[in-house]
Design an enzyme around this catalytic site. Structure first.
Site, PDB file in Angstrom:
ATOM      1  N   GLY A   2      -6.926   6.158   1.146  1.00  0.00           N
ATOM      2  CA  GLY A   2      -8.024   5.457   1.826  1.00  0.00           C
ATOM      3  C   GLY A   2      -9.196   6.377   2.166  1.00  0.00           C
ATOM      4  O   GLY A   2      -9.704   7.113   1.310  1.00  0.00           O
ATOM      5  N   LYS A  11       0.287   3.989   2.737  1.00  0.00           N
ATOM      6  CA  LYS A  11       0.724   3.533   4.058  1.00  0.00           C
ATOM      7  C   LYS A  11       2.262   3.515   4.142  1.00  0.00           C
ATOM      8  O   LYS A  11       2.844   4.018   5.107  1.00  0.00           O
ATOM      9  CB  LYS A  11       0.172   2.117   4.257  1.00  0.00           C
ATOM     10  CG  LYS A  11       0.207   1.621   5.654  1.00  0.00           C
ATOM     11  CD  LYS A  11      -0.057   0.121   5.668  1.00  0.00           C
ATOM     12  CE  LYS A  11      -1.476  -0.236   5.910  1.00  0.00           C
ATOM     13  NZ  LYS A  11      -1.648  -1.685   6.221  1.00  0.00           N
ATOM     14  N   ASP A  20      -1.368  -3.086  10.660  1.00  0.00           N
ATOM     15  CA  ASP A  20      -2.725  -3.437  10.271  1.00  0.00           C
ATOM     16  C   ASP A  20      -3.619  -2.346  10.817  1.00  0.00           C
ATOM     17  O   ASP A  20      -3.559  -2.003  11.998  1.00  0.00           O
ATOM     18  CB  ASP A  20      -3.158  -4.816  10.766  1.00  0.00           C
ATOM     19  CG  ASP A  20      -4.360  -5.293   9.963  1.00  0.00           C
ATOM     20  OD1 ASP A  20      -4.213  -5.470   8.735  1.00  0.00           O
ATOM     21  OD2 ASP A  20      -5.452  -5.439  10.531  1.00  0.00           O
ATOM     22  N   SER A  21      -4.415  -1.769   9.934  1.00  0.00           N
ATOM     23  CA  SER A  21      -5.150  -0.580  10.347  1.00  0.00           C
ATOM     24  C   SER A  21      -6.528  -0.564   9.731  1.00  0.00           C
ATOM     25  O   SER A  21      -6.822  -1.356   8.821  1.00  0.00           O
ATOM     26  CB  SER A  21      -4.364   0.672   9.945  1.00  0.00           C
ATOM     27  OG  SER A  21      -3.885   0.554   8.622  1.00  0.00           O
ATOM     28  N   HIS A  37      -3.300   7.656  14.044  1.00  0.00           N
ATOM     29  CA  HIS A  37      -3.175   6.307  14.593  1.00  0.00           C
ATOM     30  C   HIS A  37      -1.811   5.708  14.227  1.00  0.00           C
ATOM     31  O   HIS A  37      -1.142   5.109  15.045  1.00  0.00           O
ATOM     32  CB  HIS A  37      -4.328   5.450  14.055  1.00  0.00           C
ATOM     33  CG  HIS A  37      -4.541   5.565  12.564  1.00  0.00           C
ATOM     34  ND1 HIS A  37      -4.603   6.768  11.914  1.00  0.00           N
ATOM     35  CD2 HIS A  37      -4.647   4.622  11.586  1.00  0.00           C
ATOM     36  CE1 HIS A  37      -4.759   6.561  10.619  1.00  0.00           C
ATOM     37  NE2 HIS A  37      -4.795   5.265  10.400  1.00  0.00           N
ATOM     38  N   ASN A  46       0.845  -1.206   0.000  1.00  0.00           N
ATOM     39  CA  ASN A  46       0.000   0.000   0.000  1.00  0.00           C
ATOM     40  C   ASN A  46       0.879   1.254   0.000  1.00  0.00           C
ATOM     41  O   ASN A  46       1.534   1.572   0.990  1.00  0.00           O
ATOM     42  CB  ASN A  46      -0.898  -0.054   1.246  1.00  0.00           C
ATOM     43  CG  ASN A  46      -1.842   1.128   1.334  1.00  0.00           C
ATOM     44  OD1 ASN A  46      -1.508   2.248   0.961  1.00  0.00           O
ATOM     45  ND2 ASN A  46      -3.032   0.884   1.856  1.00  0.00           N
TER      46      ASN A  46
HETATM   47  P1  IMP Z   1      -4.685  -3.133   5.816  1.00  0.00           P
HETATM   48  O1  IMP Z   1      -3.666  -3.077   4.718  1.00  0.00           O
HETATM   49  O2  IMP Z   1      -5.435  -4.405   5.908  1.00  0.00           O
HETATM   50  O3  IMP Z   1      -4.093  -2.690   7.129  1.00  0.00           O
HETATM   51  O4  IMP Z   1      -5.783  -2.069   5.390  1.00  0.00           O
HETATM   52  C1  IMP Z   1      -5.853  -0.814   5.913  1.00  0.00           C
HETATM   53  C2  IMP Z   1      -7.002  -0.066   5.242  1.00  0.00           C
HETATM   54  O5  IMP Z   1      -7.620   0.772   6.219  1.00  0.00           O
HETATM   55  C3  IMP Z   1      -6.504   0.865   4.133  1.00  0.00           C
HETATM   56  O6  IMP Z   1      -6.496   0.259   2.870  1.00  0.00           O
HETATM   57  C4  IMP Z   1      -7.515   1.997   4.215  1.00  0.00           C
HETATM   58  O7  IMP Z   1      -8.702   1.621   3.533  1.00  0.00           O
HETATM   59  C5  IMP Z   1      -7.824   2.065   5.705  1.00  0.00           C
HETATM   60  N1  IMP Z   1      -6.888   2.981   6.393  1.00  0.00           N
HETATM   61  C6  IMP Z   1      -5.940   2.640   7.306  1.00  0.00           C
HETATM   62  N2  IMP Z   1      -5.241   3.721   7.702  1.00  0.00           N
HETATM   63  C7  IMP Z   1      -5.746   4.756   7.004  1.00  0.00           C
HETATM   64  C8  IMP Z   1      -5.406   6.141   6.960  1.00  0.00           C
HETATM   65  O8  IMP Z   1      -4.472   6.636   7.616  1.00  0.00           O
HETATM   66  N3  IMP Z   1      -6.165   6.891   6.144  1.00  0.00           N
HETATM   67  C9  IMP Z   1      -7.178   6.391   5.404  1.00  0.00           C
HETATM   68  N4  IMP Z   1      -7.509   5.116   5.369  1.00  0.00           N
HETATM   69  C10 IMP Z   1      -6.793   4.286   6.173  1.00  0.00           C
END
Ligand code: IMP
Length: 200
Positions: free
Chosen positions: A154, A14, A73-74, A181, A11
């Site tokens: 995101g 990220k 993971d967010s 976060h 990503n």
């Molecule tokens: P992961 O890769 O499974 O952790 O997915 C995290 C998802 O959460 C991202 O693809 C976004 O859709 C959302 N997300 C997490 N952090 C943020 C942020 O800082 N801004 C906007 N969306 C976020």
């Protein structure tokens, strides 16, 4: 010799934030990402919490590369939707960031401002041969009525942090890093990580 870590993600938004936050918080480290390891196929996020998924991603990448790994993971937790999209944030609509934003706005259609509370959550896990380190960060806010701003990635255009009148996509990225976060979790992790990397 410059130490290396691999960020367990493709990503770009990220990864860019982790890069910015870490170059301020810890010393010289060469940061690789999963883009540098095209042979690693997609890691299925089968966990039931941010902690489980972050550990799963970090541990898998460490095992496959033998280089210390960092995973974030967010996701976005919306009270009115019972905590959705939560750990499913990335794949909520199946149609990318714009589809995800549209789905959330449709689900909150005609929901009043006081009932649009939400928070971003990030769990960071660093792992090397000494085992895992965990840190969690949260940012409280509300879901706006429409998307605003061009920065970030995101759900940033529809998330307005408490005490701010702009969305995360309207705020300067350096301000986002200070309150987000991700900024909170990584800054919390940084001192122990610097010790592991032999920098302090
Ligand atoms: P992961 O890769 O499974 O952790 O997915 C995290 C998802 O959460 C991202 O693809 C976004 O859709 C959302 N997300 C997490 N952090 C943020 C942020 O800082 N801004 C906007 N969306 C976020």
């Amino acid at each position: 010799m410059v130490k290396k870590i691999v960020i367990a993600s493709h990503n770009k938004g990220k990864v860019q934030e982790i890069h910015r936050i870490f170059s301020a918080a810890i010393g010289q480290v060469e940061i690789l990402t999963l883009d540098d390891f095209p042979e690693i196929s997609e890691i299925e996020e089968t966990g039931e919490s941010f902690e489980e998924n972050a550990l799963l991603k970090a541990a898998t990448v460490f095992k496959l590369t033998n280089i210390p790994a960092l995973a974030d993971d967010s996701g976005l937790v919306i009270d009115h939707l019972g905590g959705a999209p939560g750990i499913y944030s990335a794949r909520y609509s199946g149609e990318g960031d714009l589809g995800n934003i549209k789905k959330v706005l449709d689900q909150l259609d005609s929901v009043a401002r006081q009932d649009r509370s939400a928070r971003f959550v990030a769990v960071a896990v660093y792992i090397d041969e000494s085992g895992p380190l965990f840190a969690r960060g949260e940012l409280e806010g509300e879901i706006t009525l429409e998307p605003r701003g061009e920065n970030g990635f995101g759900y940033d255009p529809i998330f307005q942090p408490v005490n701010y009148s702009q969305t995360l996509a309207e705020l300067d990225p350096t301000i986002k890093d200070q309150i987000s976060h991700r900024g909170v979790s990584l800054n919390q992790l940084a001192p122990a990580l610097a010790v592991r990397l032999g920098q302090k």
